[in-house]
Motif scaffolding. Structure first.
Motif, PDB file in Angstrom:
ATOM      1  N   ILE A 145       3.414  -4.603  10.128  1.00  0.00           N
ATOM      2  CA  ILE A 145       4.361  -4.689   8.643  1.00  0.00           C
ATOM      3  C   ILE A 145       3.235  -5.397   7.597  1.00  0.00           C
ATOM      4  O   ILE A 145       2.783  -5.991   7.768  1.00  0.00           O
ATOM      5  N   VAL A 146       3.907  -4.194   6.449  1.00  0.00           N
ATOM      6  CA  VAL A 146       2.906  -4.780   5.428  1.00  0.00           C
ATOM      7  C   VAL A 146       3.765  -5.302   4.220  1.00  0.00           C
ATOM      8  O   VAL A 146       4.789  -4.307   4.315  1.00  0.00           O
ATOM      9  N   VAL A 147       3.624  -5.870   3.513  1.00  0.00           N
ATOM     10  CA  VAL A 147       4.263  -6.666   2.110  1.00  0.00           C
ATOM     11  C   VAL A 147       2.903  -6.933   1.352  1.00  0.00           C
ATOM     12  O   VAL A 147       2.462  -7.635   0.969  1.00  0.00           O
ATOM     13  N   ASN A 148       3.194  -5.451   0.290  1.00  0.00           N
ATOM     14  CA  ASN A 148       2.669  -5.854  -0.604  1.00  0.00           C
ATOM     15  C   ASN A 148       3.010  -6.320  -1.954  1.00  0.00           C
ATOM     16  O   ASN A 148       3.943  -5.942  -2.832  1.00  0.00           O
ATOM     17  N   VAL A 171      -4.216  -2.968 -10.121  1.00  0.00           N
ATOM     18  CA  VAL A 171      -4.027  -3.793  -9.305  1.00  0.00           C
ATOM     19  C   VAL A 171      -2.587  -3.049  -8.732  1.00  0.00           C
ATOM     20  O   VAL A 171      -2.314  -4.430  -7.381  1.00  0.00           O
ATOM     21  N   ASN A 172      -1.723  -3.407  -9.489  1.00  0.00           N
ATOM     22  CA  ASN A 172      -0.013  -4.033  -9.400  1.00  0.00           C
ATOM     23  C   ASN A 172       0.506  -1.995  -8.679  1.00  0.00           C
ATOM     24  O   ASN A 172       1.687  -2.210  -8.424  1.00  0.00           O
ATOM     25  N   VAL A 173      -0.651  -0.975  -9.110  1.00  0.00           N
ATOM     26  CA  VAL A 173       0.123   0.416  -7.890  1.00  0.00           C
ATOM     27  C   VAL A 173      -0.644   0.902  -6.902  1.00  0.00           C
ATOM     28  O   VAL A 173      -0.526   1.292  -6.058  1.00  0.00           O
ATOM     29  N   LYS A 174      -2.311   0.718  -7.567  1.00  0.00           N
ATOM     30  CA  LYS A 174      -3.585   1.400  -6.950  1.00  0.00           C
ATOM     31  C   LYS A 174      -3.127   0.228  -5.577  1.00  0.00           C
ATOM     32  O   LYS A 174      -3.769   1.262  -4.402  1.00  0.00           O
ATOM     33  N   GLY A 175      -3.423  -0.358  -5.863  1.00  0.00           N
ATOM     34  CA  GLY A 175      -3.224  -2.089  -4.823  1.00  0.00           C
ATOM     35  C   GLY A 175      -2.137  -1.464  -3.784  1.00  0.00           C
ATOM     36  O   GLY A 175      -3.117  -1.470  -2.666  1.00  0.00           O
ATOM     37  N   LEU A 220      -9.149 -10.524   0.507  1.00  0.00           N
ATOM     38  CA  LEU A 220      -9.833  -9.509   0.329  1.00  0.00           C
ATOM     39  C   LEU A 220      -9.244  -8.938  -1.146  1.00  0.00           C
ATOM     40  O   LEU A 220      -8.976 -10.145  -2.317  1.00  0.00           O
ATOM     41  N   ASN A 221      -9.947  -7.753  -2.026  1.00  0.00           N
ATOM     42  CA  ASN A 221      -9.427  -7.441  -3.280  1.00  0.00           C
ATOM     43  C   ASN A 221      -8.905  -6.223  -3.463  1.00  0.00           C
ATOM     44  O   ASN A 221      -9.640  -4.899  -2.815  1.00  0.00           O
ATOM     45  N   GLN A 222      -7.887  -6.020  -4.008  1.00  0.00           N
ATOM     46  CA  GLN A 222      -7.104  -5.043  -3.486  1.00  0.00           C
ATOM     47  C   GLN A 222      -7.339  -3.937  -4.476  1.00  0.00           C
ATOM     48  O   GLN A 222      -6.798  -3.114  -4.611  1.00  0.00           O
ATOM     49  N   THR A 223      -8.061  -3.743  -5.013  1.00  0.00           N
ATOM     50  CA  THR A 223      -9.200  -2.953  -6.558  1.00  0.00           C
ATOM     51  C   THR A 223      -9.646  -2.204  -5.511  1.00  0.00           C
ATOM     52  O   THR A 223     -10.506  -1.301  -6.204  1.00  0.00           O
ATOM     53  N   ASP A 224     -10.285  -2.293  -4.357  1.00  0.00           N
ATOM     54  CA  ASP A 224     -11.767  -2.110  -3.442  1.00  0.00           C
ATOM     55  C   ASP A 224     -11.456  -1.526  -2.226  1.00  0.00           C
ATOM     56  O   ASP A 224     -10.353  -2.361  -1.065  1.00  0.00           O
ATOM     57  N   PRO A 225     -10.990  -0.342  -2.076  1.00  0.00           N
ATOM     58  CA  PRO A 225     -10.909   0.266  -0.920  1.00  0.00           C
ATOM     59  C   PRO A 225     -11.426  -0.178   0.283  1.00  0.00           C
ATOM     60  O   PRO A 225     -11.301  -0.440   1.440  1.00  0.00           O
ATOM     61  N   VAL A 226     -12.855  -0.520   0.393  1.00  0.00           N
ATOM     62  CA  VAL A 226     -13.979  -1.551   1.287  1.00  0.00           C
ATOM     63  C   VAL A 226     -13.054  -2.284   1.432  1.00  0.00           C
ATOM     64  O   VAL A 226     -12.920  -2.944   3.014  1.00  0.00           O
ATOM     65  N   SER A 227     -12.820  -3.638   1.024  1.00  0.00           N
ATOM     66  CA  SER A 227     -12.166  -4.655   0.911  1.00  0.00           C
ATOM     67  C   SER A 227     -10.906  -4.454   1.919  1.00  0.00           C
ATOM     68  O   SER A 227     -10.710  -5.230   2.733  1.00  0.00           O
ATOM     69  N   ILE A 228     -10.770  -3.483   1.391  1.00  0.00           N
ATOM     70  CA  ILE A 228      -8.339  -3.261   2.324  1.00  0.00           C
ATOM     71  C   ILE A 228      -8.494  -2.847   3.450  1.00  0.00           C
ATOM     72  O   ILE A 228      -8.641  -3.568   4.455  1.00  0.00           O
TER      73      ILE A 228
END
Length: 257
Positions: free
Chosen positions: A86-89, A119-123, A62-70
């Motif tokens: 469980i989600v671990v960011n 990447v670090n906050v919006k992701g 996944l690319n966590q800067t891309d909502p579609v990928s997420i």
């Protein structure tokens, strides 16, 4: 709390800390989706180790800067493993490949700022948002964000990643309030884990690294951060029934909080 049988999605699961988190969760009987961006071979190695030990794991790019990928990654976790509890960011960047002198505001361009914050906050925000319905459906959903001890004190604030990693702490509080009462959200804020890419891959025997020396001297325990302590704290937050909105520093006493 017994979390065996649960399903976890760990972003950045191919890295030093991420792989430890995946392994410890699998040791608890959790089925683990190992998220990665570019480290496919490392992610597959983590999966193979988990499966060799009798666990269940899969890898998801996944690319966590891309909502579609997420959204696609979250859907695949649920489709392949049946649920999401469980989600671990964990995924983040320290410099993004940029070489900037400490505190050099001119070199810290708006473009680099946007990259760090994205990447670090919006992701983590996007991942939690995409997973929210599934976490609520589980009735005991967990989100654990990985921040930084830099959010707990005034030291090392000249690093370019400091604003973005520190911002994960108030993001955690926001998500905890937004997702209560069905989902708990907490943050683990590590110090210098020398086994990770951020830590330079570990001290070399006989090596001379001034940054390591400064960090170790600053720490009350005269030690680096134990990566297994950090991963174990993540698992604790997953197992805790009544802890939410909290951020705990694991940094060998660099900051008291």
């Amino acid at each position: 709390m017994d979390i065996s049988g649960a399903v976890a999605f760990v972003t950045g699961g191919s890295g030093g800390l991420g792989s430890r988190i995946c392994t410890l969760l699998a040791n608890e009987g959790v089925r683990v989706a190992i998220g990665y961006h570019q480290g496919k071979d490392r992610a597959e190695a983590v999966r193979e180790r988990i499966e060799a030990a009798g666990g269940t794991a899969l890898t998801i790019q996944l690319n966590q800067t891309d909502p579609v990928s997420i959204e696609s990654a979250i859907s695949k976790v649920v489709a392949d493993l049946g649920s999401l509890d469980i989600v671990v960011n964990n995924a983040a960047i320290a410099s993004g490949g940029h070489s900037i002198e400490l505190g050099d505001l001119d070199a810290f361009t708006p473009e680099i700022w946007d990259e760090m914050m994205t990447v670090n906050v919006k992701g983590p925000y996007l991942v939690a948002r995409a997973a929210a319905a599934h976490l609520r459906a589980s009735k005991w959903g967990r989100v654990v964000n990985i921040g930084s001890t830099l959010g707990h004190g005034d030291w090392y604030q000249d690093r370019i990643f400091a604003p973005s990693k520190a911002a994960v702490i108030p993001l955690t509080r926001f998500l905890a309030a937004a997702l209560a009462p069905d989902v708990t959200v907490n943050c683990v804020a590590p110090g210098l884990m020398v086994e990770t890419a951020l830590g330079g891959g570990g001290p070399k025997p006989g090596g001379d690294n001034a940054a390591y020396d400064v960090w170790q001297e600053r720490a009350a325990l005269k030690s680096f951060t134990d990566i297994d302590d950090v991963a174990s704290q993540v698992v604790y937050f997953c197992k805790s029934r009544t802890t939410t909105g909290q951020s705990i520093g694991v940094d060998a006493g660099v900051h008291f909080h």
